[in-house]
Scaffold this motif. Structure first.
Motif, PDB file in Angstrom:
ATOM      1  N   VAL A   1       0.875  -1.172   0.000  1.00  0.00           N
ATOM      2  CA  VAL A   1       0.000   0.000   0.000  1.00  0.00           C
ATOM      3  C   VAL A   1       0.907   1.215   0.000  1.00  0.00           C
ATOM      4  O   VAL A   1       1.811   1.327   0.833  1.00  0.00           O
ATOM      5  CB  VAL A   1      -0.920   0.019   1.235  1.00  0.00           C
ATOM      6  N   ILE A   2       0.695   2.122  -0.956  1.00  0.00           N
ATOM      7  CA  ILE A   2       1.488   3.352  -1.033  1.00  0.00           C
ATOM      8  C   ILE A   2       0.555   4.517  -0.737  1.00  0.00           C
ATOM      9  O   ILE A   2      -0.430   4.726  -1.449  1.00  0.00           O
ATOM     10  CB  ILE A   2       2.163   3.525  -2.403  1.00  0.00           C
ATOM     11  N   ALA A   3       0.838   5.241   0.327  1.00  0.00           N
ATOM     12  CA  ALA A   3      -0.063   6.286   0.799  1.00  0.00           C
ATOM     13  C   ALA A   3       0.662   7.610   0.971  1.00  0.00           C
ATOM     14  O   ALA A   3       1.882   7.661   1.130  1.00  0.00           O
ATOM     15  CB  ALA A   3      -0.697   5.868   2.130  1.00  0.00           C
ATOM     16  N   GLY A   4      -0.123   8.686   0.956  1.00  0.00           N
ATOM     17  CA  GLY A   4       0.438  10.009   1.210  1.00  0.00           C
ATOM     18  C   GLY A   4       0.170  10.981   0.086  1.00  0.00           C
ATOM     19  O   GLY A   4      -0.961  11.150  -0.354  1.00  0.00           O
ATOM     20  N   TYR A   5       1.244  11.599  -0.398  1.00  0.00           N
ATOM     21  CA  TYR A   5       1.133  12.713  -1.330  1.00  0.00           C
ATOM     22  C   TYR A   5       1.022  12.252  -2.779  1.00  0.00           C
ATOM     23  O   TYR A   5       1.851  11.471  -3.261  1.00  0.00           O
ATOM     24  CB  TYR A   5       2.357  13.619  -1.184  1.00  0.00           C
ATOM     25  N   ILE A   6      -0.018  12.746  -3.465  1.00  0.00           N
ATOM     26  CA  ILE A   6      -0.184  12.492  -4.895  1.00  0.00           C
ATOM     27  C   ILE A   6      -0.512  13.817  -5.568  1.00  0.00           C
ATOM     28  O   ILE A   6      -1.202  14.676  -4.997  1.00  0.00           O
ATOM     29  CB  ILE A   6      -1.290  11.442  -5.171  1.00  0.00           C
TER      30      ILE A   6
ATOM     31  N   MET B   1       4.023  21.143 -23.280  1.00  0.00           N
ATOM     32  CA  MET B   1       3.817  20.903 -21.851  1.00  0.00           C
ATOM     33  C   MET B   1       3.413  19.452 -21.637  1.00  0.00           C
ATOM     34  O   MET B   1       2.444  18.969 -22.228  1.00  0.00           O
ATOM     35  CB  MET B   1       2.728  21.833 -21.302  1.00  0.00           C
ATOM     36  N   GLU B   2       4.178  18.743 -20.811  1.00  0.00           N
ATOM     37  CA  GLU B   2       3.822  17.380 -20.422  1.00  0.00           C
ATOM     38  C   GLU B   2       3.026  17.429 -19.121  1.00  0.00           C
ATOM     39  O   GLU B   2       3.273  18.277 -18.258  1.00  0.00           O
ATOM     40  CB  GLU B   2       5.083  16.543 -20.201  1.00  0.00           C
ATOM     41  N   SER B   3       2.082  16.536 -18.963  1.00  0.00           N
ATOM     42  CA  SER B   3       1.398  16.390 -17.686  1.00  0.00           C
ATOM     43  C   SER B   3       1.450  14.920 -17.285  1.00  0.00           C
ATOM     44  O   SER B   3       1.092  14.040 -18.072  1.00  0.00           O
ATOM     45  CB  SER B   3      -0.055  16.867 -17.774  1.00  0.00           C
ATOM     46  N   THR B   4       1.957  14.665 -16.078  1.00  0.00           N
ATOM     47  CA  THR B   4       2.075  13.292 -15.602  1.00  0.00           C
ATOM     48  C   THR B   4       1.641  13.231 -14.138  1.00  0.00           C
ATOM     49  O   THR B   4       1.677  14.229 -13.412  1.00  0.00           O
ATOM     50  CB  THR B   4       3.526  12.779 -15.691  1.00  0.00           C
ATOM     51  N   LEU B   5       1.241  12.058 -13.715  1.00  0.00           N
ATOM     52  CA  LEU B   5       0.992  11.855 -12.299  1.00  0.00           C
ATOM     53  C   LEU B   5       2.308  11.995 -11.546  1.00  0.00           C
ATOM     54  O   LEU B   5       3.367  11.592 -12.036  1.00  0.00           O
ATOM     55  CB  LEU B   5       0.407  10.465 -12.054  1.00  0.00           C
ATOM     56  N   GLY B   6       2.256  12.565 -10.353  1.00  0.00           N
ATOM     57  CA  GLY B   6       3.462  12.751  -9.572  1.00  0.00           C
ATOM     58  C   GLY B   6       3.208  12.512  -8.100  1.00  0.00           C
ATOM     59  O   GLY B   6       2.111  12.114  -7.681  1.00  0.00           O
ATOM     60  N   GLY B   7       4.216  12.774  -7.300  1.00  0.00           N
ATOM     61  CA  GLY B   7       4.130  12.489  -5.876  1.00  0.00           C
ATOM     62  C   GLY B   7       4.477  11.038  -5.605  1.00  0.00           C
ATOM     63  O   GLY B   7       4.448  10.178  -6.489  1.00  0.00           O
ATOM     64  N   VAL B   8       4.781  10.745  -4.363  1.00  0.00           N
ATOM     65  CA  VAL B   8       5.241   9.402  -4.015  1.00  0.00           C
ATOM     66  C   VAL B   8       4.191   8.339  -4.328  1.00  0.00           C
ATOM     67  O   VAL B   8       4.532   7.230  -4.764  1.00  0.00           O
ATOM     68  CB  VAL B   8       5.638   9.340  -2.524  1.00  0.00           C
TER      69      VAL B   8
ATOM     70  N   ASN C   1     -14.275  17.507  -2.643  1.00  0.00           N
ATOM     71  CA  ASN C   1     -14.797  18.716  -3.279  1.00  0.00           C
ATOM     72  C   ASN C   1     -14.331  19.974  -2.542  1.00  0.00           C
ATOM     73  O   ASN C   1     -14.058  19.948  -1.338  1.00  0.00           O
ATOM     74  CB  ASN C   1     -16.326  18.678  -3.305  1.00  0.00           C
ATOM     75  N   GLY C   2     -14.223  21.056  -3.296  1.00  0.00           N
ATOM     76  CA  GLY C   2     -13.947  22.339  -2.691  1.00  0.00           C
ATOM     77  C   GLY C   2     -12.491  22.713  -2.555  1.00  0.00           C
ATOM     78  O   GLY C   2     -12.167  23.853  -2.230  1.00  0.00           O
ATOM     79  N   VAL C   3     -11.583  21.769  -2.789  1.00  0.00           N
ATOM     80  CA  VAL C   3     -10.151  22.044  -2.708  1.00  0.00           C
ATOM     81  C   VAL C   3      -9.488  21.449  -3.950  1.00  0.00           C
ATOM     82  O   VAL C   3      -9.808  20.331  -4.349  1.00  0.00           O
ATOM     83  CB  VAL C   3      -9.515  21.437  -1.439  1.00  0.00           C
ATOM     84  N   GLY C   4      -8.579  22.190  -4.545  1.00  0.00           N
ATOM     85  CA  GLY C   4      -7.945  21.731  -5.775  1.00  0.00           C
ATOM     86  C   GLY C   4      -6.984  20.579  -5.564  1.00  0.00           C
ATOM     87  O   GLY C   4      -6.498  20.328  -4.460  1.00  0.00           O
ATOM     88  N   THR C   5      -6.711  19.878  -6.650  1.00  0.00           N
ATOM     89  CA  THR C   5      -5.733  18.790  -6.646  1.00  0.00           C
ATOM     90  C   THR C   5      -4.328  19.363  -6.499  1.00  0.00           C
ATOM     91  O   THR C   5      -4.005  20.412  -7.056  1.00  0.00           O
ATOM     92  CB  THR C   5      -5.833  17.997  -7.960  1.00  0.00           C
ATOM     93  N   ALA C   6      -3.486  18.669  -5.760  1.00  0.00           N
ATOM     94  CA  ALA C   6      -2.085  19.078  -5.650  1.00  0.00           C
ATOM     95  C   ALA C   6      -1.427  19.016  -7.027  1.00  0.00           C
ATOM     96  O   ALA C   6      -1.680  18.096  -7.812  1.00  0.00           O
ATOM     97  CB  ALA C   6      -1.354  18.165  -4.681  1.00  0.00           C
TER      98      ALA C   6
END
Length: 388
Positions: free
Chosen positions: A7-12, A44-51, A98-103
């Protein structure tokens, strides 16, 4: 048998990466970021990031069953993130709020210079222990958590939630693993006493995998400040004896296995007694191979003309290291997998689609020799060379 290997949890987050034209020649990122200056880019590239995404996608690429645990928003960036996660069949444990943007992170990495990050933590600021899926964790062999400096709930109140989380997972009999990001000196996390938090968290941490810069800033802040103020690449300026002291200190604080990522200098490994890790019955590490080791693995050579992105290389290196441990590999082999995976990450914009799989990396490791040496021997060798 457990349902998940990890299980990988935390920042995405979603990383937005401007693609610079090959004719751009700069020595510092600041050469580009000047008031009034216009820089034409190629795209511009867009990729998933974060641990969560970086380590999770890489471990899945390496044929492990993973469960990702994090938050995204319902904004446009969140739609991008959800689509990518669905594409890779990794969205099961990702919740939308809802109500808060994605990191998101803006990764500025022109050719030939170290990258710079502009990071907006977004809804990850809401992520706390209540968002952890403990049923999934209990049905996994390993729990990997990342980037506490970007997760407000886990560093406030002197790291109360981080310490409690690792104690609870440890009590579940699941192997615990922790990764970090560099605290921003001008943010709230930069004013946190990370040394005291780590002293209370590492006794419940089986594997700790920070970068050299992150570990120094948290454990030896005075030495970090002196080194940072000097000219030149930070990693090159850190003396070997200080790296050795750093690794020994982290093991003394309670971590069973410490992997320090040092970019082009490779990876360093310190271990204590792995008996407590094996007691959890999800890993089977040979005590003769793993107990009380201090090792260094050189970085693999990089073909500069093949480099596409430097983002996420450390997370991919950790993914390979954890996969090797899950596979029962020796310390030297696990470090080699970490080193080659970190190098291979540089050649990818999309890790899951472009990254070499486990069989291909294994084949390369058999074909290409790479140093794994005792850290003390390395220090003696360095001292001898400096006297010549």
């Amino acid at each position: 048998m457990r349902k998940y290997d990890a299980v990988i949890a935390g920042y995405i987050c979603v990383d937005l990466i401007p693609t610079f034209k090959s004719n751009i020649q700069v020595s510092e990122v600041s050469d580009l970021l000047r008031p009034g200056k216009l820089v034409e880019i190629a795209g511009m590239e867009s990729t998933l990031g974060g641990v969560v995404a970086n380590t999770g996608m890489a471990m899945k690429k390496f044929s492990k069953q993973v469960y990702l645990n994090g938050l995204i928003g319902s904004d446009f960036i969140g739609v991008i993130a959800r689509a990518a996660l669905d594409k890779y069949e990794l969205s099961e444990g990702i919740r939308t709020v809802n109500g808060v943007g994605t990191a998101f992170g803006l990764v500025i990495a022109p050719p030939g210079v170290d990258r710079m990050f502009l990071e907006a933590p977004g809804c990850s600021e809401l992520f706390d222990v209540e968002h952890i899926n403990y049923e999934a964790v209990a049905d996994s062999r390993l729990f990997h958590f990342g980037y506490p400096p970007l997760l407000h709930k886990f560093y406030r109140q002197k790291g109360k939630q981080l310490i409690a989380l690792f104690k609870k997972i440890n009590d579940l009999g699941v192997v615990t693993s922790l990764d970090f990001s560099l605290p921003d000196a001008d943010s709230e996390s930069g004013r946190v006493n990370w040394l005291e938090i780590l002293k209370k968290t590492l006794p419940y941490t089986d594997i700790f995998a920070p970068s050299l810069e992150e570990a120094l800033k948290m454990i030896f802040p005075y030495e970090y400040t002196i080194i940072e103020a000097e000219d030149g690449d930070f990693v090159d300026k850190v003396p070997l004896d200080l790296i050795k002291e750093l690794g020994e200190t982290l093991v003394a604080y309670g971590a069973n296995i410490v992997l320090i990522k040092a970019a082009h200098r490779g990876v360093f490994l310190w271990t204590g007694d792995v008996a407590s890790v094996n007691k959890k019955n999800t890993l089977h590490l040979s005590p003769a191979e793993w107990n009380n080791r201090q090792l260094w693995c050189n970085a693999y050579p990089v073909a500069e003309e093949k480099v596409k992105s430097t983002s996420g290389a450390g997370d991919t290196a950790v993914a390979a290291f954890l996969t090797a441990i899950l596979n029962g590999e020796s310390p030297g082999a696990a470090m080699k997998y970490a080193a080659v995976a970190g190098r291979n990450n540089l050649y990818c914009n999309d890790v899951y689609r472009e990254m070499a799989d486990w069989a291909a990396m294994t084949k390369e490791l058999k074909r290409v020799a790479n140093d794994v040496r005792n850290v003390t021997d390395l220090i003696i060798s360095a001292a001898s060379n400096s006297n010549c």
